[in-house]
Design a protein around this motif. Structure first.
Motif, PDB file in Angstrom:
ATOM      1  N   ALA A  39       0.867  -1.296   0.053  1.00 39.89           N
ATOM      2  CA  ALA A  39      -0.042   0.013  -0.030  1.00 39.89           C
ATOM      3  C   ALA A  39       0.901   1.151   0.037  1.00 39.89           C
ATOM      4  N   ASN A  40       1.581   1.596  -1.156  1.00 39.80           N
ATOM      5  CA  ASN A  40       2.454   2.296  -1.223  1.00 39.80           C
ATOM      6  C   ASN A  40       2.053   3.921  -1.151  1.00 39.80           C
ATOM      7  N   ASP A  41       0.619   4.230  -1.715  1.00 39.07           N
ATOM      8  CA  ASP A  41       0.408   5.374  -2.003  1.00 39.07           C
ATOM      9  C   ASP A  41      -0.612   5.887  -0.916  1.00 39.07           C
ATOM     10  N   SER A  42      -0.296   6.601   0.276  1.00 44.70           N
ATOM     11  CA  SER A  42      -1.092   7.182   1.317  1.00 44.70           C
ATOM     12  C   SER A  42      -2.337   7.876   1.172  1.00 44.70           C
ATOM     13  N   ALA A  43      -2.450   8.253  -0.277  1.00 44.99           N
ATOM     14  CA  ALA A  43      -3.701   9.079  -0.785  1.00 44.99           C
ATOM     15  C   ALA A  43      -5.003   8.287  -0.813  1.00 44.99           C
ATOM     16  N   ASN A  44      -4.580   6.897  -1.162  1.00 47.36           N
ATOM     17  CA  ASN A  44      -5.634   6.178  -1.459  1.00 47.36           C
ATOM     18  C   ASN A  44      -5.812   5.017  -0.277  1.00 47.36           C
ATOM     19  N   ALA A  45      -6.984   4.577  -0.107  1.00 44.58           N
ATOM     20  CA  ALA A  45      -7.411   3.683   1.087  1.00 44.58           C
ATOM     21  C   ALA A  45      -6.964   2.071   0.517  1.00 44.58           C
ATOM     22  N   ASN A  46      -5.855   1.728   0.332  1.00 46.91           N
ATOM     23  CA  ASN A  46      -5.470   0.709  -0.282  1.00 46.91           C
ATOM     24  C   ASN A  46      -5.659  -0.575   0.628  1.00 46.91           C
ATOM     25  N   VAL A  47      -5.864  -1.719  -0.107  1.00 53.60           N
ATOM     26  CA  VAL A  47      -6.103  -2.934   0.392  1.00 53.60           C
ATOM     27  C   VAL A  47      -5.302  -4.062  -0.094  1.00 53.60           C
ATOM     28  N   CYS A  48      -4.255  -4.216   0.329  1.00 50.18           N
ATOM     29  CA  CYS A  48      -2.936  -5.111  -0.075  1.00 50.18           C
ATOM     30  C   CYS A  48      -2.664  -6.276   1.001  1.00 50.18           C
ATOM     31  N   THR A  49      -2.301  -7.485   0.345  1.00 50.29           N
ATOM     32  CA  THR A  49      -2.035  -8.625   1.222  1.00 50.29           C
ATOM     33  C   THR A  49      -0.484  -9.069   0.398  1.00 50.29           C
ATOM     34  N   PHE A  50       0.232  -9.794   1.262  1.00 44.46           N
ATOM     35  CA  PHE A  50       1.141 -10.527   0.847  1.00 44.46           C
ATOM     36  C   PHE A  50       1.170 -11.761   1.572  1.00 44.46           C
ATOM     37  N   ASN A  51       0.965 -12.861   0.894  1.00 45.70           N
ATOM     38  CA  ASN A  51       0.834 -14.296   1.617  1.00 45.70           C
ATOM     39  C   ASN A  51       2.203 -14.858   1.334  1.00 45.70           C
ATOM     40  N   PHE A  52       2.862 -15.027   2.538  1.00 47.56           N
ATOM     41  CA  PHE A  52       4.366 -15.638   2.327  1.00 47.56           C
ATOM     42  C   PHE A  52       4.136 -17.040   2.777  1.00 47.56           C
ATOM     43  N   ASN A  53       3.887 -18.235   1.758  1.00 39.74           N
ATOM     44  CA  ASN A  53       3.902 -19.490   2.421  1.00 39.74           C
ATOM     45  C   ASN A  53       4.921 -20.415   2.099  1.00 39.74           C
ATOM     46  N   GLY A  54       6.018 -19.909   1.291  1.00 37.23           N
ATOM     47  CA  GLY A  54       7.255 -20.627   1.043  1.00 37.23           C
ATOM     48  C   GLY A  54       8.210 -19.844  -0.035  1.00 37.23           C
ATOM     49  N   GLY A  55       9.421 -20.497  -0.069  1.00 38.56           N
ATOM     50  CA  GLY A  55      10.347 -19.813  -0.830  1.00 38.56           C
ATOM     51  C   GLY A  55      11.168 -18.875   0.068  1.00 38.56           C
ATOM     52  N   VAL A  56      12.050 -18.118  -0.770  1.00 41.51           N
ATOM     53  CA  VAL A  56      13.038 -17.190  -0.053  1.00 41.51           C
ATOM     54  C   VAL A  56      12.563 -15.863  -0.680  1.00 41.51           C
ATOM     55  N   LEU A  57      12.352 -14.820   0.149  1.00 34.94           N
ATOM     56  CA  LEU A  57      12.229 -13.516   0.103  1.00 34.94           C
ATOM     57  C   LEU A  57      13.438 -12.717   0.111  1.00 34.94           C
ATOM     58  N   LYS A  58      14.203 -12.062  -0.576  1.00 31.54           N
ATOM     59  CA  LYS A  58      15.352 -11.355  -0.365  1.00 31.54           C
ATOM     60  C   LYS A  58      15.115  -9.941  -0.825  1.00 31.54           C
ATOM     61  N   VAL A  59      14.863  -9.135   0.176  1.00 31.65           N
ATOM     62  CA  VAL A  59      14.693  -7.840  -0.028  1.00 31.65           C
ATOM     63  C   VAL A  59      15.485  -6.842   1.013  1.00 31.65           C
ATOM     64  N   ALA A  60      15.551  -5.598   0.787  1.00 34.95           N
ATOM     65  CA  ALA A  60      16.214  -4.886   2.096  1.00 34.95           C
ATOM     66  C   ALA A  60      15.469  -4.601   3.066  1.00 34.95           C
ATOM     67  N   LYS A  61      14.199  -4.154   2.789  1.00 34.63           N
ATOM     68  CA  LYS A  61      13.218  -4.011   3.758  1.00 34.63           C
ATOM     69  C   LYS A  61      11.854  -4.420   3.395  1.00 34.63           C
ATOM     70  N   ILE A  62      10.998  -4.637   4.611  1.00 40.15           N
ATOM     71  CA  ILE A  62       9.620  -4.808   4.494  1.00 40.15           C
ATOM     72  C   ILE A  62       8.779  -3.620   5.116  1.00 40.15           C
ATOM     73  N   SER A  63       7.811  -3.042   4.535  1.00 41.12           N
ATOM     74  CA  SER A  63       7.280  -1.913   5.040  1.00 41.12           C
ATOM     75  C   SER A  63       5.654  -1.579   4.575  1.00 41.12           C
TER      76      SER A  63
END
Length: 170
Positions: A39-63
Motif C-alpha cells: 500500500a505505497n500510496d497514502s492518498a488512497n485507502a489501499n487494500v493489499c496482502t502479501f501471503n508468504f507461504n514458502g520460498g525465499v524473499l530477499k529484499v532490503a526492507k519490508i514496509s
C-alpha cells in the motif's frame, strides 16, 4: 509465485500501489534491490496482502509503504518461507517506526536468515499461532510487540528482544 525467480535488480516490489493487490508466494525466489512495500500510496485507502507461504524473499526492507501511511488495510501473512535481508549490517529491516505494521505468523511459522547481515533490527509487531526461527550468524534485534504461540528457535547467531513487549511466548 510457486517456483522459479522474480527479480527486480534496480528497485522495489510494490503491492497495492494505487488500489488493491494480493501477492502470494508459495515457493521459488523473489528478490529486489530495495523494499517490499505494501500500500505505497497514502492518498488512497489501499487494500493489499502479501501471503508468504514458502520460498525465499530477499529484499532490503519490508514496509507498509510511505511514511505514516495509515490508510487502508495492509496484511503480511507469514506461513512458511524464509526472509533473507540483503541490506548489509546495522540496518533496520523495515524502515523504522513510521513504517511499522503487524505481521501475522501462521502455523507454518517464519524464518529469518541473517547470513548476509551481521546485525539487523525488525520493528514490526509479530503475532500469531506460529513461531520465529532465526538462522545465520549475527544478531536479529526485535523492537516491536511480540505475541507468538510457538515462540523462538535460534539455530545460529542470536535474537535480542529490545521492546520488552513480549506478551505470550511459549
Amino acid at each position: 509465485v510457486d517456483s522459479g525467480s522474480l527479480v527486480n535488480e534496480n528497485g522495489d516490489i510494490r503491492i497495492g500501489e494505487k488500489g488493491k493487490g494480493t501477492f502470494t508466494m508459495n515457493g521459488g525466489d523473489v528478490s529486489a534491490k530495495w523494499w517490499l512495500k505494501l500500500a505505497n500510496d497514502s492518498a488512497n485507502a489501499n487494500v493489499c496482502t502479501f501471503n508468504f507461504n514458502g520460498g525465499v524473499l530477499k529484499v532490503a526492507k519490508i514496509s507498509k509503504g510511505e511514511e505514516n501511511n495509515v490508510e487502508g488495510n495492509k496484511r503480511f501473512n507469514w506461513n512458511g518461507g524464509t526472509f533473507r535481508p540483503n541490506n548489509g549490517d546495522n540496518t533496520p529491516l523495515d524502515g523504522g517506526e513510521s513504517f511499522r505494521m503487524d505481521i501475522d505468523i501462521m502455523a507454518g511459522g517464519a524464518v529469518v536468515d541473517t547470513t548476509d547481515c551481521n546485525n539487523t533490527m525488525f520493528s514490526h509487531d509479530l503475532k500469531g499461532v506460529g513461531g520465529l526461527t532465526k538462522k545465520g550468524d549475527g544478531t536479529l534485534t526485535l523492537t516491536g510487540a511480540i505475541d507468538l504461540k510457538r515462540g523462538f528457535v535460534v539455530e545460529q547467531g542470536s535474537v535480542v528482544v529490545e521492546s520488552g513487549k513480549i506478551e505470550t511466548v511459549s
